[in-house]
Scaffold this motif. Structure first.
Motif, mmCIF file in Angstrom:
data_model
loop_
_atom_site.group_PDB
_atom_site.id
_atom_site.type_symbol
_atom_site.label_atom_id
_atom_site.label_comp_id
_atom_site.label_asym_id
_atom_site.label_seq_id
_atom_site.Cartn_x
_atom_site.Cartn_y
_atom_site.Cartn_z
ATOM 1 N N ASP A 255 17.555 4.692 -1.643
ATOM 2 C CA ASP A 255 18.352 5.268 -0.562
ATOM 3 C C ASP A 255 18.182 4.485 0.733
ATOM 4 O O ASP A 255 19.146 4.223 1.445
ATOM 5 C CB ASP A 255 17.995 6.736 -0.345
ATOM 6 N N ALA A 256 16.931 4.128 1.050
ATOM 7 C CA ALA A 256 16.652 3.385 2.280
ATOM 8 C C ALA A 256 16.823 1.884 2.091
ATOM 9 O O ALA A 256 16.919 1.137 3.061
ATOM 10 C CB ALA A 256 15.235 3.687 2.764
ATOM 11 N N GLY A 257 16.838 1.436 0.834
ATOM 12 C CA GLY A 257 16.986 0.010 0.557
ATOM 13 C C GLY A 257 15.769 -0.815 0.921
ATOM 14 O O GLY A 257 15.885 -1.945 1.376
ATOM 15 N N LYS A 258 14.571 -0.242 0.741
ATOM 16 C CA LYS A 258 13.359 -1.001 1.081
ATOM 17 C C LYS A 258 12.231 -0.690 0.097
ATOM 18 O O LYS A 258 12.210 0.350 -0.558
ATOM 19 C CB LYS A 258 12.908 -0.702 2.502
ATOM 20 N N THR A 259 11.290 -1.614 0.035
ATOM 21 C CA THR A 259 10.116 -1.463 -0.808
ATOM 22 C C THR A 259 9.087 -0.622 -0.066
ATOM 23 O O THR A 259 8.757 -0.902 1.075
ATOM 24 C CB THR A 259 9.523 -2.838 -1.155
ATOM 25 N N ILE A 260 8.575 0.414 -0.737
ATOM 26 C CA ILE A 260 7.567 1.283 -0.137
ATOM 27 C C ILE A 260 6.171 0.746 -0.424
ATOM 28 O O ILE A 260 5.314 0.725 0.454
ATOM 29 C CB ILE A 260 7.703 2.716 -0.689
ATOM 30 N N VAL A 261 5.929 0.320 -1.668
ATOM 31 C CA VAL A 261 4.634 -0.221 -2.071
ATOM 32 C C VAL A 261 4.882 -1.492 -2.870
ATOM 33 O O VAL A 261 5.705 -1.504 -3.781
ATOM 34 C CB VAL A 261 3.846 0.797 -2.937
ATOM 35 N N GLU A 262 4.183 -2.550 -2.530
ATOM 36 C CA GLU A 262 4.294 -3.816 -3.249
ATOM 37 C C GLU A 262 3.631 -3.688 -4.629
ATOM 38 O O GLU A 262 2.822 -2.784 -4.853
ATOM 39 C CB GLU A 262 3.627 -4.934 -2.446
ATOM 40 N N PRO A 263 3.935 -4.608 -5.552
ATOM 41 C CA PRO A 263 3.280 -4.578 -6.863
ATOM 42 C C PRO A 263 1.760 -4.613 -6.718
ATOM 43 O O PRO A 263 1.222 -5.218 -5.793
ATOM 44 C CB PRO A 263 3.791 -5.847 -7.545
ATOM 45 N N THR A 264 1.085 -3.939 -7.633
ATOM 46 C CA THR A 264 -0.371 -3.813 -7.581
ATOM 47 C C THR A 264 -0.973 -4.302 -8.894
ATOM 48 O O THR A 264 -0.440 -4.039 -9.961
ATOM 49 C CB THR A 264 -0.765 -2.337 -7.364
ATOM 50 N N LEU A 265 -2.089 -5.007 -8.802
ATOM 51 C CA LEU A 265 -2.793 -5.522 -9.967
ATOM 52 C C LEU A 265 -4.189 -4.911 -9.999
ATOM 53 O O LEU A 265 -4.891 -4.885 -8.992
ATOM 54 C CB LEU A 265 -2.908 -7.041 -9.891
ATOM 55 N N LEU A 266 -4.577 -4.396 -11.159
ATOM 56 C CA LEU A 266 -5.915 -3.859 -11.362
ATOM 57 C C LEU A 266 -6.564 -4.636 -12.493
ATOM 58 O O LEU A 266 -6.049 -4.638 -13.622
ATOM 59 C CB LEU A 266 -5.848 -2.364 -11.722
ATOM 60 N N LYS A 267 -7.646 -5.331 -12.196
ATOM 61 C CA LYS A 267 -8.362 -6.105 -13.209
ATOM 62 C C LYS A 267 -9.645 -5.374 -13.559
ATOM 63 O O LYS A 267 -10.448 -5.053 -12.683
ATOM 64 C CB LYS A 267 -8.673 -7.510 -12.718
ATOM 65 N N ILE A 268 -9.828 -5.120 -14.861
ATOM 66 C CA ILE A 268 -11.011 -4.403 -15.339
ATOM 67 C C ILE A 268 -11.854 -5.359 -16.172
ATOM 68 O O ILE A 268 -11.484 -5.720 -17.278
ATOM 69 C CB ILE A 268 -10.607 -3.185 -16.184
ATOM 70 N N PRO A 269 -12.995 -5.808 -15.627
ATOM 71 C CA PRO A 269 -13.854 -6.716 -16.391
ATOM 72 C C PRO A 269 -14.721 -5.936 -17.382
ATOM 73 O O PRO A 269 -15.042 -4.762 -17.168
ATOM 74 C CB PRO A 269 -14.732 -7.350 -15.304
ATOM 75 N N PHE A 270 -15.055 -6.584 -18.474
ATOM 76 C CA PHE A 270 -15.940 -5.999 -19.474
ATOM 77 C C PHE A 270 -17.266 -6.732 -19.450
ATOM 78 O O PHE A 270 -17.308 -7.947 -19.363
ATOM 79 C CB PHE A 270 -15.349 -6.116 -20.881
ATOM 80 N N ALA A 271 -18.336 -5.973 -19.553
ATOM 81 C CA ALA A 271 -19.675 -6.568 -19.605
ATOM 82 C C ALA A 271 -20.233 -6.320 -21.006
ATOM 83 O O ALA A 271 -20.065 -5.238 -21.571
ATOM 84 C CB ALA A 271 -20.578 -5.949 -18.548
#
Length: 64
Positions: A45-61
């Motif tokens: 409706d507003a023609g704008k991005t509210i939140v940019e893409p997000t990356l979550l990296k989960i390392p394994f030990a």
């Protein structure tokens, strides 16, 4: 992994209980991490991005 996208207008908090299962068939000792990538949140409706893409990296030990 992908499914058809249906546009819906939500007000307030949205909780999507969609679950995904992935099968890793290679050597488990070679699996160092996984990455989850979430697309941007866009207000059509507003023609704008509210939140940019997000990356979550989960390392394994390795536990011994």
């Amino acid at each position: 992994m992908r499914k058809s996208y249906v546009y819906n207008q939500y007000d307030g908090v949205v909780i999507d209980n969609t679950n995904y299962g992935l099968v890793y068939t290679d050597d488990p000792d070679k699996l160092e991490s996984i990455e989850l990538v979430f697309n941007k949140v866009y207000d059509y409706d507003a023609g704008k991005t509210i939140v940019e893409p997000t990356l979550l990296k989960i390392p394994f030990a390795v536990q011994e």
